[in-house]
Design an enzyme around this catalytic site. Structure first.
Site, short mmCIF file in Angstrom:
data_model
loop_
_atom_site.label_atom_id
_atom_site.label_comp_id
_atom_site.label_asym_id
_atom_site.label_seq_id
_atom_site.Cartn_x
_atom_site.Cartn_y
_atom_site.Cartn_z
N ASP A 436 0.84 -1.19 0.00
CA ASP A 436 0.00 0.00 0.00
C ASP A 436 0.88 1.25 0.00
O ASP A 436 1.85 1.35 0.76
CB ASP A 436 -0.88 -0.03 1.25
CG ASP A 436 -1.78 1.18 1.37
OD1 ASP A 436 -2.69 1.33 0.54
OD2 ASP A 436 -1.56 1.98 2.30
N GLU A 472 1.73 -0.42 -5.06
CA GLU A 472 0.79 0.65 -5.36
C GLU A 472 1.67 1.88 -5.55
O GLU A 472 2.15 2.46 -4.57
CB GLU A 472 -0.21 0.86 -4.23
CG GLU A 472 -1.24 1.92 -4.57
CD GLU A 472 -2.20 2.20 -3.43
OE1 GLU A 472 -3.38 2.49 -3.71
OE2 GLU A 472 -1.79 2.13 -2.25
#
Length: 797
Positions: A436, A472
């Site tokens: 993330d 990401e």
């Protein structure tokens, strides 16, 4: 209880305040000094605040505690059992590790990095919550450690770390707060965030200095504890699928949401790791043909205070606080350590079905938020050692939008992250990670740096460089958007694919240049450094945003249930509702929506790169237009399995499985190298060709013009590379025709040398996909392409 602990207990009713703009004095160890702010300093009368802490008004005066309280505390200390013997133990490995110690005595070694601390107490809790404090006196390379004979798996524990309270310099030690071990393998209890778990006085009336007022109330009754776990890393019989990247199909799911409503999973297992390991859950995954599940965060996480105040919870879990512990609320085995074995058994069951397990991990920030957040772990261990601070050390550098950012340049932070990653691979059996906001991890001192310590360590680590790594590739800071910039070994979420495909099917692309790149592996982004097409993880939807059904049913977000006035969630949805906002009974609109779903799914699964599906998109799951369901631990966020009882949604699932079967069968649809636009053999065709609707090859000018219809020819005779035995890889050739227009069109099929005949194998205009169309057409003839459809034709001659 130690003398230091007794002093802390005596101080409990007090808080420590500082004057705005002025660093506080440093109290002697074991003492508390109180200074008051603003107009209170000018008066002589004590002031009672709503938080229940009585603060003396005279500036700099010492807080005096009533004699009755002193006597009560002293009696409690004398009545407490003697603390266990603490042997020196070892500084490594960090965390609590049960083992056989000196002279064959079984016990647990505890080791905690706390660089600037003055003292560390290990706190043991029995089944009634009674606390026994054990000072750790051994200090090696900033690691406090000790071995406690007789402490066995199941023991609950935490730490109290002593040091200066000086927020003006970033020092926030507060031994009144029980802290979770960053290396805890299991966590027992729930973070509820009452005022006592904040290191500062949360409800201090002058909020702009609230973070500087120390709260001395004991947090132990209100916070979860770590649990000593017996290491049982027996993976002898576990066979990892080791699916090559080019053959991978990722299925993003939430452990709880995927299984919570499944009718064939026993009620006691729904919403748990054991539920995901159940044959009914695995059967759906294998029938679809996915090769990996990407689990939304399963590290132990906490709920944000603003959600708890609204009666909501963090559902997605992007608020980690324990990087080694499986989230206990997903365990059917309880939270006393059984969650560890249950997670391992889930991984083993998925591996047995040929499905890899990828974890979505959140190492960029923690649940402690900004300076007004709770004190749960790292902040109280060494705030300056773990977090990025601003030039004003009271404040946190926030590249995540969540209040804080871990300082990955610091060796101890880098060690925490890499130790955690290796643990999940070697002892928990997982096959990869999706990071993330990975750009935040790649920052050096300030800017994103692809030569950063984090990326360098991963690249040389003998364990981590062998697993699947997905970035990401952005964060919320300046220069944080880094799509296409991560180094070899990494794949990336490709949001440019998402945007181009959404815009094409809603008729919003100004031209087709970007779409051409996205459908064929995004060579403009990834054809460097030896990267391959599978560096692109293609997706149309993700957990964050509309579901696929909502994408064709809503144009605007409808997040009212989140309690934030519909301000949360993106407004850039690139969605088309097909003529009505939300659910409708209009049969024509509903038929069009289902056709658009088939178009979007088929486009995704036929594109070069690694496709990622979101759980439930294959069966028409809806969130009612909520594009930010992060706090919806209910029917909004859970997968509704009853959809499969409806023929129209069951047929969508069957289409998804059928296209995935085509992809698995034909290597031309999952290439390992970028297209060159040239023939790979003297007698071959170009490996890739594009055609207009009149059957001619596209020119450069065609790419700069809007087009609703495209023909994409993939040559199976010209696939670069060889198989495992060194033989050339060959396959059928295919022509895909994409038509986003509102009316049918005639498309002239390319003739010689491309093909003499074609067989129609897929037509998304058809509701029923049980049998392939099977129509055979000669090259050079006109094919009638239905409005808004994808046709896939196989070259037969």
């Amino acid at each position: 209880m130690s003398s230091a602990a007794e002093q802390e207990a005596v101080q409990e009713p007090a808080g420590t305040a500082v004057r705005p703009g002025e660093p506080p004095g440093v109290p002697e160890p074991g003492t508390v000094h109180t200074e008051v702010t603003g107009t209170e300093a000018a008066g002589a009368a004590p002031t009672e605040h709503s938080n229940g802490l009585r603060m003396e008004a005279a500036e700099g005066t010492r807080v005096e505690v009533a004699e009755a309280v002193r006597v009560e505390v002293a009696e409690a200390v004398r009545a407490e059992p003697r603390a266990p013997v603490v042997w020196p133990g070892a500084p490594m490995p960090l965390g609590a590790r049960f083992r056989v110690g000196p002279d064959g005595v079984a016990g647990t070694n505890f080791a905690l990095w706390a660089g600037g601390a003055e003292a560390v107490e290990l706190c043991l809790f029995d089944e009634h919550g009674h606390e026994t404090r054990c000072p750790l006196t051994e200090l090696t390379h900033e690691i406090w450690h000790g071995f406690l004979p007789g402490v066995r798996p199941g023991q609950r524990y935490g730490y109290r770390v002593h040091g200066r309270w000086d927020p003006w310099t970033g020092a926030r030690w507060n031994a009144a707060k029980l802290l979770l071990d960053p290396y805890a393998r299991a966590v027992d209890g729930t973070f509820t965030l009452p005022p006592e778990v904040y290191g500062h006085v949360r409800d201090w009336p002058d909020q702009h200095v609230a973070d500087t007022v120390r709260d001395n109330r004991d947090s132990a009754p209100y916070v979860p504890k770590g649990v000593v776990v017996h290491d049982d890393d027996d993976w002898v019989e576990d066979r990892r699928p080791k699916t090559p990247w080019a053959d991978s199909v990722i299925y993003e799911l939430h452990v709880r949401g995927f299984t919570k409503l499944h009718p064939d999973i026993p009620p006691e297992l729904r919403g748990t790791y054991a539920g995901l390991a159940h044959p009914a859950a695995i059967d759906h995954l294998t029938r679809l043909g996915v090769t990996a599940v990407e689990l939304l965060p399963v590290h132990q996480f906490a709920h944000e205070d603003h959600l708890l105040r609204r009666g909501l919870h963090n559902y997605w879990g992007y608020n980690s606080i324990g990087y080694f512990a499986p989230h206990a609320d997903y365990s059917a085995s309880g939270s006393a350590g059984g969650q560890v074995g249950e997670f391992k058994r889930m991984v083993h069951a998925l591996h047995g079905a040929g499905i890899e397990v990828i974890l979505d991990v959140v190492y960029n920030h923690t649940a402690e938020a900004g300076e007004l957040g709770p004190m749960l772990s790292l902040r109280g261990i060494d705030n300056r050692g773990y977090y990025r601070l601003q030039n004003d050390p009271r404040r946190y550098a926030d590249y995540t939008g969540c209040g804080n950012t871990l300082h990955v340049v610091q060796p101890q932070v880098l060690r925490l992250i890499t130790d955690s990653l290796r643990y999940w691979v070697t002892e928990m059996g997982v096959d990869g990670f999706r990071f993330d906001l990975a750009a935040a991890l790649a920052r050096s001192m300030h800017d994103v740096d692809m030569l950063s310590p984090f990326l360098a360590v991963i690249a040389q680590d003998p364990v981590l460089r062998r697993v699947k790594l997905i970035a990401e590739p952005w964060d919320v800071g300046n220069g944080g958007y880094q799509v296409g910039a991560f180094p070899p070994l990494w794949t990336e979420w490709n949001d440019r694919y998402r945007d181009a495909v959404r815009d094409y099917w809603r008729g919003a692309l100004p031209d087709v240049r970007d779409l051409g790149y996205r459908l064929t592996g995004s060579s403009d982004l990834y054809a460097w450094g030896g990267r391959r097409p599978y560096a692109s993880v293609n997706f149309v939807t993700a957990h964050d945003g509309f579901t696929l059904r909502d994408l064709v049913s809503y144009e605007h977000k409808h997040n009212e249930a989140n309690g934030e006035g519909n301000r949360d969630g993106t407004s850039d949805n690139r969605a088309w509702n097909c003529g009505a906002e939300g659910e409708t009974t209009d049969p024509e609109i509903n038929a069009l929506r289902r056709r658009q779903l088939r178009n979007l799914l088929t486009t995704l699964l036929l594109s070069t790169g690694v496709p990622m599906l979101v759980a439930g998109d294959e069966m028409g799951r809806t969130q009612g237009g909520n594009n930010n369901a992060y706090c919806q631990d209910n029917e909004i966020g859970w997968l509704d399995w009853s959809l499969l009882d409806q023929p129209e949604w069951r047929e969508l699932t069957e289409l998804t499985a059928r296209v995935l079967k085509l992809r698995q069968t034909h290597p031309v649809l999952r290439r390992r190298a970028f297209f060159s636009g040239r023939a790979q053999a003297p007698d071959g065709l170009r490996d890739l060709a594009w055609f207009t609707r009149d059957g001619r090859e596209m020119t450069e000018g065609d790419w700069y013009a809007p087009a609703a219809t495209l023909g994409l020819y993939l040559s199976g005779r010209d696939i670069p590379g060889r198989d495992a035995r060194g033989e050339p890889v060959t396959d059928d050739s295919f022509l895909a025709v994409l038509h986003a227009g509102a009316e049918p069109v005639a498309f002239e099929l390319p003739g010689a040398p491309w093909a003499a005949a074609y067989e129609l194998v897929l037509d998304t205009s058809r509701e029923d996909q049980a049998e392939p169309p099977g129509t055979v057409l000669e090259g050079g003839t006109e094919l009638s392409v239905p409005a808004r459809s994808v046709l896939l034709l196989r070259v037969t001659a």
